[in-house]
Design a protein around this motif. Structure first.
Motif: not given
Length: 126
Positions: A52-72
């Motif tokens: 796990x690199x810092x970049x590899x850990x940041x991408x899934x985190x941002x994707x998981x948070x993005x879905x809460x913005x797309x739900x509405x």
């Protein structure tokens, strides 16, 4: 059974199908966005931290948070009045509503192509 009850049942089924589509879309977005995050978390938990690199850990985190913005937006896009207004304001977007609902205007709807008694819209003023 008369014709009105048949059309009412068909309309109720259409509404249920739209709700089911929105629910399945929300569910699939949840699964597809949180699975990479869970995978990276499990890699760290089971002592594979070197993968796990810092970049590899940041991408899934941002994707998981993005879905809460797309739900509405998914909920809004499944609403027929919102889609009719979207079609009226952005015709190039390609949103086509079968039974267009007249938009809410500040004035009366006399002469704007809307028949308030039948709920139909004429396409002469588009």
């Amino acid at each position: 059974m008369n014709i009105k009850s048949l059309s009412a049942n068909q309309n109720a089924m259409s509404v249920e199908i739209r709700i089911a589509k929105a629910a399945m879309t929300i569910y699939m977005m949840y699964v597809f966005s949180w699975t990479p995050y869970a995978t990276v978390s499990l890699l760290g938990t089971f002592n594979y931290r070197y993968m796990i690199t810092p970049f590899a850990s940041m991408i899934p985190c941002c994707c998981a948070k993005l879905v809460s913005c797309l739900d509405p937006w998914v909920y809004a896009a499944s609403h027929p009045k919102y889609r009719a207004e979207l079609e009226r304001r952005l015709p190039w977007l390609g949103v086509r509503e079968r039974n267009a609902v007249p938009s809410v205007n500040s004035g009366s709807n006399v002469g704007d192509g809307c028949d308030s008694e039948t709920g139909t819209i004429s396409m002469t003023n588009c």
